[in-house]
Motif scaffolding. Structure first.
Motif, PDB file in Angstrom:
ATOM      1  N   GLY A 412       0.809  -1.220   0.000  1.00  0.00           N
ATOM      2  CA  GLY A 412       0.000   0.000   0.000  1.00  0.00           C
ATOM      3  C   GLY A 412       0.835   1.260   0.000  1.00  0.00           C
ATOM      4  N   ALA A 413       2.074   1.160   0.522  1.00  0.00           N
ATOM      5  CA  ALA A 413       2.956   2.332   0.591  1.00  0.00           C
ATOM      6  C   ALA A 413       3.769   2.540  -0.682  1.00  0.00           C
ATOM      7  CB  ALA A 413       3.905   2.192   1.785  1.00  0.00           C
ATOM      8  N   VAL A 414       3.745   1.581  -1.613  1.00  0.00           N
ATOM      9  CA  VAL A 414       4.575   1.676  -2.821  1.00  0.00           C
ATOM     10  C   VAL A 414       4.305   2.943  -3.633  1.00  0.00           C
ATOM     11  CG1 VAL A 414       5.009   0.633  -5.088  1.00  0.00           C
ATOM     12  CG2 VAL A 414       5.089  -0.768  -3.025  1.00  0.00           C
ATOM     13  N   PRO A 415       3.018   3.314  -3.898  1.00  0.00           N
ATOM     14  CA  PRO A 415       2.806   4.550  -4.674  1.00  0.00           C
ATOM     15  C   PRO A 415       3.433   5.779  -4.018  1.00  0.00           C
ATOM     16  CG  PRO A 415       0.758   3.308  -4.452  1.00  0.00           C
ATOM     17  CD  PRO A 415       1.747   2.665  -3.539  1.00  0.00           C
ATOM     18  N   PHE A 416       3.370   5.838  -2.701  1.00  0.00           N
ATOM     19  CA  PHE A 416       3.948   6.979  -1.979  1.00  0.00           C
ATOM     20  C   PHE A 416       5.469   6.929  -2.013  1.00  0.00           C
ATOM     21  CE2 PHE A 416      -0.159   5.956  -0.034  1.00  0.00           C
ATOM     22  CZ  PHE A 416      -0.824   7.129  -0.306  1.00  0.00           C
ATOM     23  N   LEU A 417       6.017   5.740  -1.975  1.00  0.00           N
ATOM     24  CA  LEU A 417       7.465   5.595  -2.066  1.00  0.00           C
ATOM     25  C   LEU A 417       7.971   6.151  -3.393  1.00  0.00           C
ATOM     26  CD1 LEU A 417      10.095   4.450  -0.884  1.00  0.00           C
ATOM     27  CD2 LEU A 417       9.508   2.256  -1.930  1.00  0.00           C
ATOM     28  N   LEU A 418       7.248   5.867  -4.469  1.00  0.00           N
ATOM     29  CA  LEU A 418       7.663   6.332  -5.798  1.00  0.00           C
ATOM     30  C   LEU A 418       7.604   7.857  -5.898  1.00  0.00           C
ATOM     31  CD1 LEU A 418       5.885   3.650  -8.027  1.00  0.00           C
ATOM     32  CD2 LEU A 418       8.295   3.747  -7.352  1.00  0.00           C
TER      33      LEU A 418
END
Length: 442
Positions: A412-418
């Motif tokens: 779930g945090a991947v988009p924010f990581l990018l």
């Protein structure tokens, strides 16, 4: 005398032993302390020196800000101040496109100006924001990822515990660091909003005033809800104004501001909201003490580690090697950011700073980079580390709060990581974003 790796200097053996202990899952603080004690034994210094070094490392006035900012954030969560602020922002912007996604982002940014600690922010405001986002139609793992990322920005947005520690290590003005971090922190929060339309078709446009109205105000006209929620949350909303206003007006120092924030929280909870109880105060003090002890234990043992680094001249050796990598400043900067990002995947922010900054700061001075801008850049790097497996501590706190597996929270945090990596690049290559508020002198 036994050598871990025959032929290597004691300082290099210390670094190797530190990573071996980490791999064996020895707590970070003890990994630092044990590896440093080994190196001191190898060098031939009496271990009775260790006590003096530890005392010297933690008896710094600026470090008093850490336990008091942690306590202030804990009190504001337990006394209902956080809940009132979330209600206000939910009414103010809840029915806009993006709905609770926007509310969650704004609350995380605002709470960063109160707490200064990423994991504490997830624990304090995470349950309320995640619940509201799920009700608004967002997937639960995505909501958890948003809270993890927004809370990670607590170490960027002032007053930041991370910036206090950076200021102590780099001997740089903490007030200037706080001022420089304001715009980058807001910028990082704003680019989080870019992910909302992809998480929920229409960006949460299905949200309505009625569907998102907090229970105490449901059914009333918008302006009435806005006024009631603002009146109820006013004293909580004033917290950043009191803290940052006092610092920049010269009324008190950043360290004194931490104590002011704690007293302010007690006064608001005890005299205005009347939510302060002996049991609640005890729980807040216990939680804050545990969190502060964790940080300060790392600071204490890092002083031993840093002493060996200095005695063995590892700073000169490693910083010289870093400068020798390339004659191009941008290449060196990219290498430094990559090291910080990778280190943040395995260690907490405090440990990374105590290990890496003594090596990086001579490079910063040699290349003529602004140490204030570099401090902000370090904080953004380490904020990303809080949401990066395998040791992204915010992910673990969110998993505990949501009862989701850590793998689902991480996805779930991947988009924010990018988008955070994109934001990091902008802050790195546009230094004025950090320095513009400091004026032309910088």
């Amino acid at each position: 005398m036994y050598d871990l790796v025959p032929g290597l200097p004691a300082g290099t053996e210390m670094v190797i032993l530190f990573f071996i202990l980490l791999a064996l899952r020895v707590p970070v603080a003890f990994s630092l302390g044990l590896s440093a004690l080994y190196a001191m034994w190898q060098i031939g210094f009496g271990l009775d020196l260790a006590g003096d070094l530890i005392a010297t490392g933690i008896t710094k006035f600026s470090l008093l800000a850490i336990p008091f900012f942690i306590l202030a954030g804990t009190l504001m969560g337990s006394l209902g101040i956080a809940e009132r602020m979330i209600r206000f922002f939910r009414v103010l912007i809840g029915a806009t496109p993006g709905g609770m996604g926007v509310v969650g982002t704004v609350v995380c940014l605002f709470w960063g100006a109160v707490s200064g600690s990423g994991p504490a922010s997830v624990a304090a405001i995470g349950p309320m924001i995640i619940k509201g986002m799920v009700e608004d139609g967002y997937p639960k793992p995505y909501a958890a990822g948003l809270v993890c990322t927004g809370a990670a920005l607590s170490i960027v947005i002032p007053p930041s515990i991370g910036l206090v520690i950076y200021g102590v290590i780099a001997e740089t003005s903490i007030s200037k660091l706080f001022l420089a971090a304001i715009l980058p922190g807001i910028f990082m929060g704003l680019i989080m909003l870019l992910t909302l339309p992809f998480a929920k078709p229409g960006g949460g446009g299905s949200a309505t005033l009625e569907s998102l109205s907090p229970a105490p105000y449901a059914g009333r006209p918008y302006l009435v809800q806005l006024w009631l929620s603002f009146k109820e949350s006013f004293w909580g909303l004033m917290t950043p104004v009191v803290i940052l206003g006092g610092i920049y007006s010269g009324i008190f120092t950043p360290t004194e501001a931490a104590l002011v924030a704690t007293v302010y929280a007690l006064l608001v909870g005890g005299l205005i909201y009347r939510t302060l109880t002996l049991r609640g105060l005890y729980d807040s003090l216990s939680n804050a003490a545990a969190s502060s002890a964790t940080v300060m234990l790392v600071v204490a043992y890092a002083s031993l580690f840093g002493w060996v680094v200095t005695v063995e001249d590892l700073v000169g050796t490693y910083s010289g090697a870093l400068l020798g990598l390339s004659g191009n400043e941008m290449t060196i900067l990219l290498v430094i950011m990559l090291i910080l990002l990778v280190a943040g995947m395995f260690m907490d922010a405090v440990t990374v700073m105590f290990i890496c900054l003594p090596i990086f700061l001579p490079v910063v001075r040699e290349l003529g980079w602004d140490p204030v801008w570099f401090g902000v850049l370090v904080m953004v790097n380490l904020a990303i580390g809080l949401i990066t497996p395998p040791v992204g501590i915010n992910l673990y706190v969110a998993a505990n709060v949501t009862r989701l597996p850590i793998e689902r929270v991480a996805r779930g945090a991947v988009p924010f990581l990018l988008v955070c990596i994109v934001g990091l690049a902008v802050i790195a290559f546009v230094p004025q974003l950090s320095l513009v508020l400091l004026g032309p002198a910088n």
